[in-house]
Design a protein around this motif. Structure first.
Motif: not given
Lengths: 187, 624
Positions: B466-482
């Protein structure tokens, strides 16, 4: 037949999740009792032997419940959350105008903090600063409670202003704590 | 044809069958395995009656491996092929190890993997494989004692272990062929062992001083729920440091210098011995032989106390920090639990008692207390105690953050956040058509990236151009029960969800694990195939059994068609399970997973509603 509502739980707000009314003053004991009851029913430990699907879902739900609990448990985060539910958008970059009285008080505390390390007994001085921060925070929270116990009729501008003041105090507090850590390391 | 057994409501599919589950304390010096039998948790002994398994592995020329006491016998004669204290290397890069050990104890080599390997005469091994050898011995011991295969295990880790160290521990379990139900923190396990959930509710502190590490955890116990409020510690402070200050004192007293390595070792051994003597005596006699001359010196308890006081004081600072993080006042702490061999030192008990203004609890052997707690938790996790309220809510020990511009860290998940936890962060592209980016994840409390521990760069590939700056990448950090971190990403504007591949730059890859498995078996290929098949069959059994129980309880949440498709998928799995195609079994499980998704989700939400309607889980499961 039980209700077939699909992902209803995911769309509930934090108060609904805990079956509590949206209000700043909260029955904290009820909150933590409900938190425990919820985690007892969805925590991954209850699904340690379940299918991959159930494990995944349980992690998601447990994380959601943790997030909701931490938000409601902390008076400050609770206040911010209530304001957000009322449509207030917090822009962390903006610099709101502060009351002169408040700014004066801030400057005094900051001066005390910067002169701390040269003091003979920095620890007790620091304790004093931390104590007065605590008092100042409590005062603001009392004012916030007045506004946010009935969110529909709250003066949102006033409440947002108070939130900004809290952020200032927070910043001071974390600076104080950083100094405390330094002092501790020096021992 | 094998159909799902539908039992009478209120009966589990296999009544009265207890599942075998154990707790394992994978320690730096010694390891232990414990199990709950007839309601009592106890450590399990080997055929010679020994409970403690020294965490030492010897790699012989003929590729045989010795573990434990037998391995330790080679420590002096063949130090490079006798690996001890391997826990110190878990999850560590070669640079980490070099920073801590200027003169390396073993022949470490850097390969293309991020996990360093140790060269032995039996080939190269990683810390993970060495730990897996220890775990395998404990697994065999447990299966021999308990008489059947284990359903699952709980392995303990220091509360202060970071993500890489936890991941390495879990990998070691997998490699040893264990179903790791959960990694739990050692202090939490100790609190469970003391049965503090059964006494009155309140705040407890767990003071864990081992050989090389110190942890303090503040927990709140309420009706069976252990909620960790805060944890703090020092990964480079322990009983070994006591030995070093005593050793330095001895050298000073006897006028010995530091240049002779074997003399240093002798003095260190004597120091450790003296420390142990002084746990019960007032005076310890120290004898050192050097160049044929014997020298003796007496160490009094008083002198010892003076020597170690500064070190003990260093442990009290994290105590203060943990209390502050937990927002708990000293006088709210109603019990202090002591864990770790170094808490045998009377001065430690006294000073900790003084600090918390109460005598600490020392009733359970500090060496076995962690394994016992893990066994109790394992028993609950496999479902042997349906009426148990025991629930452990632990925290992230160190803040997780991202590198932003200028070497700065932006915290995503602050320390002492209850797990599991998920946090999302949005990113965008800075170039037109950019399809990849890298996210540097660090763990630690400092503001500069270089002061934190790098967990690695997660590379995101497959971002839609996509054009620079128009992508929105949502990164999810999950820490599990371990306490393990998982990173996932999706592009929000185009909704491309699964296309983005996230690859961590640390830890073992699946291929590496597979190769290690191959290396560990004599008739590698057949063995591996058999093991894969067996694992899938066991897993299938588990899935079918859990499904049957769930349908039993909540089958009425499904429409006839939905029920039909679940039954069909389950029958298919039950049929394939008896064959020998592990891939087909795996696929059938995935299919069943998919059709059961709606059922699983409804059940979960119904659980939540029931919990909030005042029906607690006990009542819900009471029919079992």
């Amino acid at each position: 037949m039980t209700s077939l509502a699909g992902n209803a739980v995911l769309t509930q707000n934090h108060f609904e999740l805990f079956s509590l009314p949206v209000s700043f003053d909260l029955d904290l004991q009820q909150l933590s009792a409900n938190f425990r009851a919820l985690q007892q029913s969805v925590h991954p430990d209850r699904f340690a032997n379940a299918s991959a699907q159930e494990k995944r879902l349980s992690v998601q739900r447990a994380a959601q419940i943790n997030e909701a609990y931490q938000t409601l448990k902390s008076p400050q985060r609770r206040a911010r959350y209530i304001l957000e539910l009322q449509g207030v958008v917090f822009d962390d970059q903006s610099n709101p105008v502060m009351e002169p009285m408040f700014l004066m008080q801030q400057m005094e505390l900051r001066e005390a903090l910067s002169g701390l390390k040269s003091k003979a007994n920095p620890e007790s001085e620091l304790d004093k600063i931390l104590a007065s921060l605590k008092v100042a925070k409590k005062e603001i929270l009392t004012q916030l409670a007045e506004q946010l116990n009935t969110p529909e009729t709250a003066d949102l501008d006033k409440a947002s202003q108070l939130m900004h003041e809290l952020q200032f105090l927070d910043k001071l507090q974390s600076e104080s704590e950083a100094i405390e850590e330094e002092l501790m390391d020096r021992l | 044809m094998a159909l799902i057994q539908i039992s009478e409501p209120g009966q589990s599919t296999k009544p009265h069958e207890r599942k075998l589950a154990v707790g394992i304390d994978l320690g730096t010096t010694n390891s232990l395995v414990a199990a709950v039998r007839s309601g009592q948790a106890a450590t399990l002994a080997d055929e010679k009656g020994e409970h403690l398994l020294p965490s030492v592995v010897y790699y012989a020329k003929d590729k045989t491996r010795l573990v434990g006491k037998e391995a330790r016998q080679h420590q002096i004669s063949d130090p490079l092929n006798t690996i001890s204290s391997v826990k110190r290397y878990m999850g560590r890069t070669l640079d980490d190890i070099k920073a801590k050990e200027p003169s390396l104890h073993y022949n470490f080599i850097q390969t293309d993997s991020t996990v360093p390997r140790i060269k032995t005469q039996a080939g190269e091994v990683s810390a993970i494989e060495v730990s897996a050898e220890i775990l395998s011995v404990l697994k065999k011991r447990a299966e021999l004692t308990l008489g059947d295969e284990l359903t699952g295990v709980v392995i303990t880790v220091p509360a202060y272990f970071d993500d890489a160290q936890r991941q390495a521990t879990k990998d070691a379990g997998t490699l040893a062929g264990l179903n790791v139900l959960r990694l739990i923190n050692e202090p939490t396990a100790a609190a469970v062992a003391y049965g503090l959930d059964k006494s009155s509710d309140g705040v407890i502190a767990v003071y864990d001083l081992g050989g090389g590490t110190f942890d303090i955890s503040i927990l709140r116990v309420t009706q069976g729920v252990f909620e960790v409020l805060a944890t703090a510690g020092d990964t480079a402070l322990g009983g070994d440091d006591f030995d070093h200050v005593i050793a330095n004192w001895i050298k000073q007293q006897l006028g010995l210098d530091n240049s002779d390595k074997s003399l240093n070792n002798q003095v260190l051994g004597a120091a450790c011995q003296a420390k142990q003597t002084l746990t019960t005596e007032q005076l310890a006699n120290i004898e050192i032989e050097h160049n044929g001359i014997k020298a003796t010196v007496e160490l009094s308890l008083e002198q010892l106390n003076t020597l170690i006081d500064p070190l003990i004081k260093k442990t009290l600072m994290p105590c203060r920090r943990a209390l502050r993080d937990a927002q708990i006042e000293l006088d709210e702490v109603k019990a202090v639990v002591m864990v770790g061999g170094s808490t045998r030192v009377p001065r430690v008990r006294d000073r900790v008692g003084d600090y918390f203004k109460q005598p600490p609890m020392i009733d359970i052997n500090p060496d076995t207390v962690v394994a016992i707690g893990a066994a109790i938790q394992a028993d609950v996790l496999v479902g042997n105690k349906a009426d148990s309220d025991l629930l452990l809510l632990d925290v992230v020990p160190l803040s997780l953050g991202l590198e932003t511009m200028g070497d700065l860290v932006e915290k995503i998940i602050p320390r002492n956040t209850t797990i599991p936890v998920t946090r999302a962060q949005d990113f965008t592209t800075y170039k037109d058509g950019q399809t990849a980016m890298s996210i540097h994840v660090v763990q630690g409390e400092r503001e500069l990236v270089s002061d934190c521990r790098s967990l690695g760069r997660f590379s995101l590939k497959g971002i839609p151009p996509l054009v620079a700056g128009s992508a929105r990448i949502r990164v999810t950090f999950e820490v599990d029960a371990d306490g393990l971190l998982h990173v996932s990403a999706r592009e929000e504007t185009t909704g491309i969800e699964s296309g983005i591949e996230v690859k961590p730059s640390y830890g073992l890859t699946d291929t590496e694990i597979e190769k290690m498995l191959l290396d560990s078996m004599e008739h590698a290929e057949e063995d591996i195939a058999a093991r894969m098949l067996h694992e899938q069959q066991v897993e299938a059994d588990r899935v079918l059994e859990a499904l049957a129980a769930a349908l039993d309880d909540d089958g009425d949440m499904l429409s006839t068609e939905e029920r039909q498709s679940i039954d069909t998928a389950a029958e298919n799995l039950a049929k394939l399970k008896t064959g020998n195609d592990d891939r087909a079994i795996k696929q059938a499980m995935q299919e069943l997973d998919k059709v059961a998704e709606v059922f699983v989700s409804r059940r979960m939400d119904s659980n939540i509603r029931k919990a909030m309607a005042g029906h607690n889980v006990d009542e819900f499961n009471a029919q079992d």
